[in-house]
Design an enzyme around this catalytic site. Sequence first.
Site, PDB file in Angstrom:
ATOM      1  N   LYS A 139       3.895  25.689 -36.772  1.00  0.00           N
ATOM      2  CA  LYS A 139       3.501  26.083 -38.122  1.00  0.00           C
ATOM      3  C   LYS A 139       2.182  26.863 -38.107  1.00  0.00           C
ATOM      4  CE  LYS A 139       4.334  23.344 -41.472  1.00  0.00           C
ATOM      5  NZ  LYS A 139       4.397  22.298 -42.476  1.00  0.00           N
ATOM      6  N   ARG A 185      -1.171  19.226 -43.377  1.00  0.00           N
ATOM      7  CA  ARG A 185       0.184  19.069 -42.841  1.00  0.00           C
ATOM      8  C   ARG A 185       0.188  19.028 -41.329  1.00  0.00           C
ATOM      9  NH1 ARG A 185       3.709  21.641 -47.064  1.00  0.00           N
ATOM     10  NH2 ARG A 185       2.258  22.769 -48.381  1.00  0.00           N
ATOM     11  N   GLY A 239      10.207  16.798 -41.098  1.00  0.00           N
ATOM     12  CA  GLY A 239       9.978  15.588 -41.900  1.00  0.00           C
ATOM     13  C   GLY A 239       9.598  14.358 -41.101  1.00  0.00           C
ATOM     14  N   MET A 246       6.798  13.793 -39.446  1.00  0.00           N
ATOM     15  CA  MET A 246       5.382  13.419 -39.547  1.00  0.00           C
ATOM     16  C   MET A 246       4.918  13.575 -41.010  1.00  0.00           C
ATOM     17  SD  MET A 246       3.860  14.815 -35.989  1.00  0.00           S
ATOM     18  CE  MET A 246       4.678  16.372 -36.049  1.00  0.00           C
ATOM     19  N   ARG A 278       9.440  29.893 -39.627  1.00  0.00           N
ATOM     20  CA  ARG A 278       9.743  29.383 -38.277  1.00  0.00           C
ATOM     21  C   ARG A 278      11.166  29.793 -37.946  1.00  0.00           C
ATOM     22  NH1 ARG A 278      10.054  22.996 -39.973  1.00  0.00           N
ATOM     23  NH2 ARG A 278      11.393  23.345 -41.735  1.00  0.00           N
ATOM     24  N   HIS A 323      16.907  16.768 -46.153  1.00  0.00           N
ATOM     25  CA  HIS A 323      16.727  16.227 -44.802  1.00  0.00           C
ATOM     26  C   HIS A 323      18.062  16.071 -44.081  1.00  0.00           C
ATOM     27  CE1 HIS A 323      16.362  12.856 -41.944  1.00  0.00           C
ATOM     28  NE2 HIS A 323      15.313  13.569 -41.574  1.00  0.00           N
ATOM     29  N   ARG A 359      44.140  17.248  -5.127  1.00  0.00           N
ATOM     30  CA  ARG A 359      43.533  16.248  -4.253  1.00  0.00           C
ATOM     31  C   ARG A 359      44.565  15.182  -3.897  1.00  0.00           C
ATOM     32  NH1 ARG A 359      38.653  12.758  -6.536  1.00  0.00           N
ATOM     33  NH2 ARG A 359      40.337  11.725  -7.661  1.00  0.00           N
ATOM     34  N   GLU A 412      31.585  14.272  -0.812  1.00  0.00           N
ATOM     35  CA  GLU A 412      31.145  13.247  -1.766  1.00  0.00           C
ATOM     36  C   GLU A 412      30.547  12.043  -1.066  1.00  0.00           C
ATOM     37  OE1 GLU A 412      34.487  12.079  -4.205  1.00  0.00           O
ATOM     38  OE2 GLU A 412      35.889  12.218  -2.551  1.00  0.00           O
ATOM     39  N   SER A 456      34.449  21.112  -1.922  1.00  0.00           N
ATOM     40  CA  SER A 456      34.220  20.875  -3.348  1.00  0.00           C
ATOM     41  C   SER A 456      33.359  19.618  -3.467  1.00  0.00           C
ATOM     42  CB  SER A 456      35.540  20.682  -4.084  1.00  0.00           C
ATOM     43  OG  SER A 456      35.274  20.364  -5.432  1.00  0.00           O
ATOM     44  N   GLY A 514      32.023  16.463  -4.759  1.00  0.00           N
ATOM     45  CA  GLY A 514      32.373  15.383  -5.691  1.00  0.00           C
ATOM     46  C   GLY A 514      31.091  14.651  -6.019  1.00  0.00           C
ATOM     47  N   THR A 515      30.374  15.174  -6.994  1.00  0.00           N
ATOM     48  CA  THR A 515      29.021  14.653  -7.231  1.00  0.00           C
ATOM     49  C   THR A 515      29.022  13.308  -7.952  1.00  0.00           C
ATOM     50  OG1 THR A 515      29.002  16.199  -9.058  1.00  0.00           O
ATOM     51  CG2 THR A 515      27.720  16.802  -7.115  1.00  0.00           C
ATOM     52  N   ASN A 516      30.191  12.870  -8.423  1.00  0.00           N
ATOM     53  CA  ASN A 516      30.222  11.515  -8.989  1.00  0.00           C
ATOM     54  C   ASN A 516      30.005  10.505  -7.863  1.00  0.00           C
ATOM     55  OD1 ASN A 516      30.975  12.793 -11.346  1.00  0.00           O
ATOM     56  ND2 ASN A 516      33.157  12.428 -11.048  1.00  0.00           N
ATOM     57  N   ASP A 517      30.827  10.626  -6.843  1.00  0.00           N
ATOM     58  CA  ASP A 517      30.657   9.705  -5.715  1.00  0.00           C
ATOM     59  C   ASP A 517      29.383  10.008  -4.944  1.00  0.00           C
ATOM     60  OD1 ASP A 517      32.677   7.662  -5.507  1.00  0.00           O
ATOM     61  OD2 ASP A 517      34.129   9.296  -5.443  1.00  0.00           O
ATOM     62  N   CYS A 541      33.250  19.515  -8.463  1.00  0.00           N
ATOM     63  CA  CYS A 541      34.252  19.001  -9.399  1.00  0.00           C
ATOM     64  C   CYS A 541      33.847  17.658  -9.996  1.00  0.00           C
ATOM     65  CB  CYS A 541      35.623  18.934  -8.755  1.00  0.00           C
ATOM     66  SG  CYS A 541      35.679  17.826  -7.341  1.00  0.00           S
ATOM     67  N   TYR A 544      32.017  28.327  -7.598  1.00  0.00           N
ATOM     68  CA  TYR A 544      32.534  27.963  -8.914  1.00  0.00           C
ATOM     69  C   TYR A 544      32.107  26.551  -9.305  1.00  0.00           C
ATOM     70  CZ  TYR A 544      36.045  25.120  -6.541  1.00  0.00           C
ATOM     71  OH  TYR A 544      36.660  24.167  -5.774  1.00  0.00           O
TER      72      TYR A 544
HETATM   73  C1  PEP Z   1      33.659  12.835  -7.624  1.00  0.00           C
HETATM   74  O1  PEP Z   1      33.478  11.832  -6.946  1.00  0.00           O
HETATM   75  O2  PEP Z   1      32.739  13.569  -8.029  1.00  0.00           O
HETATM   76  C2  PEP Z   1      35.006  13.232  -8.011  1.00  0.00           C
HETATM   77  C3  PEP Z   1      35.222  14.349  -8.666  1.00  0.00           C
HETATM   78  O3  PEP Z   1      36.002  12.361  -7.745  1.00  0.00           O
HETATM   79  P1  PEP Z   1      36.308  11.071  -8.630  1.00  0.00           P
HETATM   80  O4  PEP Z   1      35.483  11.131  -9.837  1.00  0.00           O
HETATM   81  O5  PEP Z   1      37.762  11.114  -8.895  1.00  0.00           O
HETATM   82  O6  PEP Z   1      35.916   9.998  -7.671  1.00  0.00           O
HETATM   83 MG    MG Z   2      35.162  10.963  -5.881  1.00  0.00          MG
END
Ligand code: PEP
Ligand code: MG
Length: 900
Positions: free
Chosen positions: A27, A97, A106, A108, A364, A482, A646, A773, A792, A794-797, A859, A879
């Site tokens: 402001k 203000r 709103g 503060m 703003r 608001h 897979r 992974e 690929s 597998g960033t979850n594992d 993935c 990708y």
């Molecule tokens: C992972 O591990 O990132 C993955 C894509 O495989 P999942 O989630 O099926 O274990």
């Molecule tokens: Mg996995």
Amino acid sequence: MATKQVYFFGDGKAEGNAKMKELLGGKGANLAEMSRLGITVPAGFTITTEVCTYFMKTGGKYPEGLKQEVETALKKVEKIMEARFGDARNPLLFSVRSGARASMPGMMETVLNIGLNSTTIPGLITKAGNKRFVYDAYRRLIMMYSDVVMEKAVGIEPKEGMGIRAQLEHEMQKMKDAKGVKFDLELDADDLKKLVQIFKKKIKQVLKKDFPDDPGEQLWGAISAVFRSWNGKRAKAYRKIENIPDDWGTAVNVQAMVFGNLGQNSATGVAFTRDPATGENKFYGEFLVNAQGEDVVAGIRTPQAINEVSKTDASKHLPSLEELMPELYKQLAKIRTKLEKHYRDMQDIEFTIQDGKLFMLQTRVGKRNGMAAVRMAVEMCKEGLISKEEAILRVKPEQLDELLHPMLDPKDEAKAEKLAGGLPAGPGGAMGQIVFTADDAEAQAKQGKKVILVRNETSPEDVHGMKAAQAILTAMGGMTSHAALVARGWGKCCIVGCGALNINAAKKVLSVNGKRLREGDWISLNGTKGVVYKDKIGLLPADPGKNVYYKELMTWADKLRKLGIRTNADTPDDAKAARNFGAEGIGLCRTEHMFFGPDRITAMRQMILADDEAGRKKALKKLLPLQRKDFIGIFKVMDGLPVTIRTLDPPLHEFLPNDEVSQREMAKQMGVSVEAIQAKVQSLHEANPMLGHRGCRLGITYPEITAMQVQAIIEAACHVAKQGVKVHPEIMIPLVGTKQELENQRNVAVETAEKVMQKAGVRVKYLVGTMIEIPRAALTADQVAEVAEFFSFGTNDLTQMTFGYSRDDAVKFLPDYLSKKILPAEPFQTLDQEGVGQLVDMGIQRGRATRKDLKVGICGEHGGDPKSIDFCHRVGMNYVSCSPFRVPIARLAAAHAATR
Ligand code: PEP
Ligand code: MG
């Protein structure tokens, strides 16, 4: 601490400018900039955010020299405004203000009319020629000041409805009742004069302090209270939701008061330089004659439109500003153009007309929903205001979510029972069960319920519940109330100003046009039209394909981005949806999902129960044609695009029932004893199944499973290839930790594929690659790449195994980790670039050291998260792959990554 603590602005000059947001807040920086642009703003000064952080750190002390700097700036303002603070004959009043770096609407505090007291009141009455106005200003000061400075800032937390402000409002209501009038405006000067005495008595009685009469005390009280409001409950809650750092602090703007409530020649309003709901290039705004700014935002009176195009159902019978004050409207429209040209973005402005003179109070960058953001970006680019790259950066990837948002099914909507209408503050459709308080909304949403928060009006105290709700419905308020502002910022379905609602929040009931509804009852909202319906109405998925602006922006984004975008899909339908959203292939088809169908689970279970290879092969034979059919469907949809499939990944126990009832049922169905099933369940039991017999380990123990799956893939590929489909299967082996594991599975795959192709008499090009992974695979990626034709991640594992957090159980402690700031973000949502990211980066580099043009993707869930996508771009992936609905978001995020 910078030496300068106070920045003056006014009369076409300013010590600050728009670039100084960190120091002056949004402001303050923009007021300075407007003043430099020659736009009339009431003169004033900004006390920096650094003073706020000092004030916080020292428990409420001010740095040396501040008082002197304020004094000097104040003198300058007095000179410009030709009036003096605290002067008996020609008094100057101030507003105080907040103004942080990021807009916190709103959240503060604000105190207006500072400087009114027993000395200045008579002077102002003579000057303004309006006694009622002066006493009205005074009672507003008392209400705001006692609430903000004397109660909240000292940490008093009264019970619901017992705050000083509520008690004063109650006194005012009592006076109106006694007089038999309904509106504040019906109280005359003498009533208000009496009322302020009542207020003062009440304040003394409740807060045990006198209302201060000294203008200096009022000013410094207000400044301190605004600084303190940075750490108020709702500001803190909002910062948490919006990820605004706690140590930024707020600036304080002290500005000469101008009055929109000096009579019929005065007004106050808010406007957007383009329509914030649709993005259309039309000046859009609301105002009230003879009112103060808070009246517009509070939503108590129905605001009038500034021009014809801003008129709504609620305001269509009222004259617009253009009709009422054409000359001033022209000036305002000119300022609109000037500001847009200067800032090259849509502005959200506040203005006041004091006795026929126009003042700008604020500008703003305006909040907008996703649909509007896209349209504005594309149109501003075409108007030559911004470049294509800027246009792309103007739309946050997450905002596309709103374009992809569901709508009420028009067929069902046509038949539904209409309850009431209101203002369409947030587009899209929603359905949910009624709740009346923000706390209930939050609690019930946590239980997995879909709720709609229904309130008279929302206040910043409600933000947590608004966030948790599917949609927000309020009885009062305009398009800039608001609720509307907050919902729009979040892209949430919202209807405001639904006057037919009669809400009794205490009893958790409402009546609307003769109907009674209670908590838990279902309603549906059309936030695009502003209609409330009884009961549930089906929701239709959004159709961004019809939005020409979206389509254009996405073609720009596609040209810019370097990353390919694939999707995680297991069915032809998902694949089709993803392709429509712009997916360029499948990055992960989890075949195990295909085994859960009612026609397959039995064969799968037979396979698991089999005691020997022959028995397993027999069961797998039944699965083969079903899998083949699935793949044929997917290959056809993805004609011309790569499809990564897979092999089986989860531990086998996941396919067997856990509870005895289901086990008995299964036994009956399969003609085996329940004991046999229980024995199998027992034998498959693992202490750590996610680290157990799963992924490629299954295929190594039972190569016939991998062989069957590869047979189904290649047979399907040969089949569709014969029909002319361009098929690019990529066989992906999960949970690989060593090169030898992959080698083993690759051999099975290649052998099977060769056999199938020979038999079919066609050859298809296929790849065999791996998921990365397991940390060891990333560390030895150079060896793994000797065998793998693609990676690929597998960033979850990989996240699970790098942190050692169980994917399934981390919900128990991750919220604590986030609130205690042990982790900056949920690592299963946003890739931990510092740790897990190192493994990804290293894995790519080592893999490519062996195989120069190794194709690399991701993935895991992170493939659809904009911050993580930025990282994937930087480490040189080919990708990202994400769920179908995130594909457009990923496309745009990838373009952002390439632009930065
Ligand atoms: C992972 O591990 O990132 C993955 C894509 O495989 P999942 O989630 O099926 O274990
Ligand atoms: Mg996995």
